[in-house]
Motif scaffolding. Structure first.
Motif, PDB file in Angstrom:
ATOM      1  N   GLN A   1       0.802  -1.329   0.356  1.00 41.57           N
ATOM      2  CA  GLN A   1       0.308   0.263   0.183  1.00 41.57           C
ATOM      3  C   GLN A   1       0.550   0.914  -0.013  1.00 41.57           C
ATOM      4  O   GLN A   1       1.934   1.547   0.241  1.00 41.57           O
ATOM      5  CB  GLN A   1      -0.830   0.363   1.199  1.00 41.57           C
ATOM      6  CG  GLN A   1      -0.206  -0.324   2.604  1.00 41.57           C
ATOM      7  CD  GLN A   1      -1.043  -0.449   3.940  1.00 41.57           C
ATOM      8  OE1 GLN A   1      -2.092  -0.007   3.825  1.00 41.57           O
ATOM      9  NE2 GLN A   1      -0.487  -0.006   5.441  1.00 41.57           N
TER      10      GLN A   1
ATOM     11  N   GLN B   1     -13.270   2.828   0.462  1.00 43.59           N
ATOM     12  CA  GLN B   1     -14.367   2.121  -0.591  1.00 43.59           C
ATOM     13  C   GLN B   1     -15.204   2.756  -0.917  1.00 43.59           C
ATOM     14  O   GLN B   1     -16.619   2.213  -1.575  1.00 43.59           O
ATOM     15  CB  GLN B   1     -13.951   0.533  -0.307  1.00 43.59           C
ATOM     16  CG  GLN B   1     -13.562  -0.013  -0.256  1.00 43.59           C
ATOM     17  CD  GLN B   1     -12.194  -0.255  -0.929  1.00 43.59           C
ATOM     18  OE1 GLN B   1     -11.619   0.525  -1.425  1.00 43.59           O
ATOM     19  NE2 GLN B   1     -12.348  -1.631  -1.758  1.00 43.59           N
TER      20      GLN B   1
ATOM     21  N   GLN C   1      -5.601   6.289   1.864  1.00 41.00           N
ATOM     22  CA  GLN C   1      -4.264   4.957   1.821  1.00 41.00           C
ATOM     23  C   GLN C   1      -4.984   4.451   0.611  1.00 41.00           C
ATOM     24  O   GLN C   1      -6.177   4.250  -0.294  1.00 41.00           O
ATOM     25  CB  GLN C   1      -4.584   4.145   3.203  1.00 41.00           C
ATOM     26  CG  GLN C   1      -3.837   4.695   4.072  1.00 41.00           C
ATOM     27  CD  GLN C   1      -4.636   3.684   5.287  1.00 41.00           C
ATOM     28  OE1 GLN C   1      -4.689   2.624   5.162  1.00 41.00           O
ATOM     29  NE2 GLN C   1      -4.076   4.525   6.452  1.00 41.00           N
ATOM     30  N   ASN C   2      -3.805   3.118  -0.655  1.00 43.00           N
ATOM     31  CA  ASN C   2      -4.589   2.939  -0.985  1.00 43.00           C
ATOM     32  C   ASN C   2      -3.231   2.079  -1.637  1.00 43.00           C
ATOM     33  O   ASN C   2      -2.187   2.204  -1.019  1.00 43.00           O
ATOM     34  CB  ASN C   2      -4.735   3.561  -3.057  1.00 43.00           C
ATOM     35  CG  ASN C   2      -3.443   4.633  -3.436  1.00 43.00           C
ATOM     36  OD1 ASN C   2      -2.817   5.344  -2.915  1.00 43.00           O
ATOM     37  ND2 ASN C   2      -3.231   3.449  -4.554  1.00 43.00           N
TER      38      ASN C   2
ATOM     39  N   ARG D   1      -7.083   8.604  -9.289  1.00 41.12           N
ATOM     40  CA  ARG D   1      -6.161   7.085 -10.426  1.00 41.12           C
ATOM     41  C   ARG D   1      -5.695   8.319 -12.235  1.00 41.12           C
ATOM     42  O   ARG D   1      -4.054   7.497 -12.028  1.00 41.12           O
ATOM     43  CB  ARG D   1      -6.943   6.365 -10.280  1.00 41.12           C
ATOM     44  CG  ARG D   1      -7.427   5.022  -9.347  1.00 41.12           C
ATOM     45  CD  ARG D   1      -8.161   4.070  -9.241  1.00 41.12           C
ATOM     46  NE  ARG D   1      -8.889   3.407  -8.467  1.00 41.12           N
ATOM     47  CZ  ARG D   1      -7.835   2.626  -7.253  1.00 41.12           C
ATOM     48  NH1 ARG D   1      -6.588   2.771  -7.736  1.00 41.12           N
ATOM     49  NH2 ARG D   1      -8.334   2.098  -6.448  1.00 41.12           N
TER      50      ARG D   1
ATOM     51  N   GLU E   1     -11.879   9.761  -6.425  1.00 42.61           N
ATOM     52  CA  GLU E   1     -11.200   8.338  -6.929  1.00 42.61           C
ATOM     53  C   GLU E   1     -10.698   8.060  -7.821  1.00 42.61           C
ATOM     54  O   GLU E   1      -9.071   8.276  -8.605  1.00 42.61           O
ATOM     55  CB  GLU E   1     -11.777   6.426  -6.341  1.00 42.61           C
ATOM     56  CG  GLU E   1     -10.983   5.823  -6.799  1.00 42.61           C
ATOM     57  CD  GLU E   1     -11.600   3.892  -5.831  1.00 42.61           C
ATOM     58  OE1 GLU E   1     -11.382   3.593  -6.522  1.00 42.61           O
ATOM     59  OE2 GLU E   1     -12.653   4.295  -5.283  1.00 42.61           O
TER      60      GLU E   1
ATOM     61  N   MET F   1      -9.238   2.142  -1.496  1.00 36.77           N
ATOM     62  CA  MET F   1      -8.856   3.056  -0.719  1.00 36.77           C
ATOM     63  C   MET F   1      -9.704   3.550   0.764  1.00 36.77           C
ATOM     64  O   MET F   1     -10.639   3.714   0.534  1.00 36.77           O
ATOM     65  CB  MET F   1      -9.309   4.481  -2.215  1.00 36.77           C
ATOM     66  CG  MET F   1      -8.531   6.074  -2.075  1.00 36.77           C
ATOM     67  SD  MET F   1      -8.806   6.583  -3.584  1.00 36.77           S
ATOM     68  CE  MET F   1      -7.303   5.719  -4.934  1.00 36.77           C
TER      69      MET F   1
ATOM     70  N   GLU G   1      -8.560  -4.687  -3.972  1.00 34.92           N
ATOM     71  CA  GLU G   1      -8.110  -3.244  -4.175  1.00 34.92           C
ATOM     72  C   GLU G   1      -8.468  -2.370  -3.415  1.00 34.92           C
ATOM     73  O   GLU G   1      -9.865  -2.349  -3.009  1.00 34.92           O
ATOM     74  CB  GLU G   1      -7.687  -2.454  -5.637  1.00 34.92           C
ATOM     75  CG  GLU G   1      -7.259  -3.126  -6.764  1.00 34.92           C
ATOM     76  CD  GLU G   1      -6.446  -2.500  -8.018  1.00 34.92           C
ATOM     77  OE1 GLU G   1      -7.818  -1.221  -7.560  1.00 34.92           O
ATOM     78  OE2 GLU G   1      -6.246  -3.027  -9.091  1.00 34.92           O
TER      79      GLU G   1
END
Length: 324
Positions: free
Chosen positions: A24, A83, A59-60, A219, A215, A102, A100
């Protein structure tokens, strides 16, 4: 045999890299020196860690494969999204191994994470009367439970964790027995929360549109590092108004799109610096990788966010910042 550590950090990237088993990245979003605490304990069947960070962090990453991953918010001091779901002070987090994620963590939040070996958890789940219902419930990343029961379970889980950390008796003949007692106690608390009649087994918590926008922008910014799209370009790509984007970032991350996305990029530079030697990557090249081409402006923004200049950031040869 039980393995336990208590660590204090002044950098969230070293903190993130020290969390065992997890792949992460943490990005610091609020300005100032970071201070954090990480306590972790590993047994044959589970990994537990309690973390607290003084800055707002996103955090991802990917949850460890072959695991069942829970997290218990100890306090909820600000806006939280897991999420893409809203979180309150009686929400349990859950991730399947390999998923995955976030997670937006506000300043000063304390979080207890409990990760079980999948086989251990499934064996315990099969022994409950409502295994089928719980399997459906575990499709949700945020599980809302009874506030009163959650408060009680949180206290007991913290007490179990603190007691295990304080246990220095590592007599090998009894060590695995104590591990199994700890694992079963943790499993029991979590399963009891979810099987409680007050916990709605049919609950569904869809991701919010605002979280989706944040999100997606996050990304796009991290995948198009050199040609970073502007906020206007992001609005055009997502086919939403600037006001919608502004409101989304305010609600989810308590900041503006510009500040958030610039902070994510600055964190990218910091990770690049900390994971390389000065002779292998210059500060200018690291900045350019993340779309910063005016070094004086970049240095000022970097110093404002991290309370140090890029030249003061410890490089790989001395920082120990390396993923195990």
């Amino acid at each position: 045999m039980k393995n336990q550590t208590i660590s204090h950090f002044r950098d969230i990237h070293v903190h993130a890299a020290t969390v065992q088993q997890w792949s992460q990245d943490y990005s610091q979003l609020t300005a100032g020196s970071a201070e954090s605490t990480l306590m972790q304990l590993t047994t044959a069947g589970c990994h537990l860690f309690l973390e607290q960070i003084n800055q707002r962090v996103v955090q991802n990453g990917v949850a460890p494969r072959g695991k069942m991953c829970f997290a218990v918010p100890i306090n909820v001091p600000g806006s939280i999204r897991m999420q893409g779901r809203d979180v309150d002070d009686s929400s349990l987090f859950f991730l399947h191994g390999g998923e995955e994620f976030m997670f937006h963590m506000p300043m000063g939040m304390e979080l207890l994470s409990i990760t079980f070996e999948r086989e251990l958890f499934e064996q315990a789940l099969e022994q409950t009367a409502s295994a089928k219902e719980l399997n459906l419930l575990l499709r949700q990343p945020v599980i809302k439970v009874s506030p009163q029961r959650f408060a009680q379970a949180r206290r007991r889980l913290l007490a179990l964790f603190s007691q295990a950390l304080a246990d220095d008796d590592l007599d090998s003949t009894r060590d695995r027995e104590r591990e199994m007692v700890l694992e079963q106690a943790m499993l029991g608390e979590l399963l009891q929360l979810m099987t409680d009649p007050a916990c709605d087994k049919q609950q569904r918590s869809p991701s919010s549109t605002r979280s989706f926008i944040v999100e997606k922008c996050h990304r796009l910014t991290t995948t198009e590092m050199i040609n970073v799209p502007s906020v206007i370009e992001l609005c055009q790509r997502l086919q939403v108004s600037r006001r919608t984007v502004q409101n989304s970032f305010r609600a989810v991350a308590e900041t503006t799109p510009l500040n958030y996305l610039r902070s994510v990029r600055l964190n990218g530079v910091r990770r690049a610096l900390m994971s390389t030697r000065a002779c292998d990557l210059s500060i200018g090249d690291a900045a350019a990788q993340w779309g910063f081409y005016h070094l004086s402006h970049f240095a000022a923004e970097y110093q404002e966010l991290f309370a140090e200049l890029p030249s003061q950031t410890a490089r790989a040869a001395i920082s120990g910042f390396a993923r195990g």
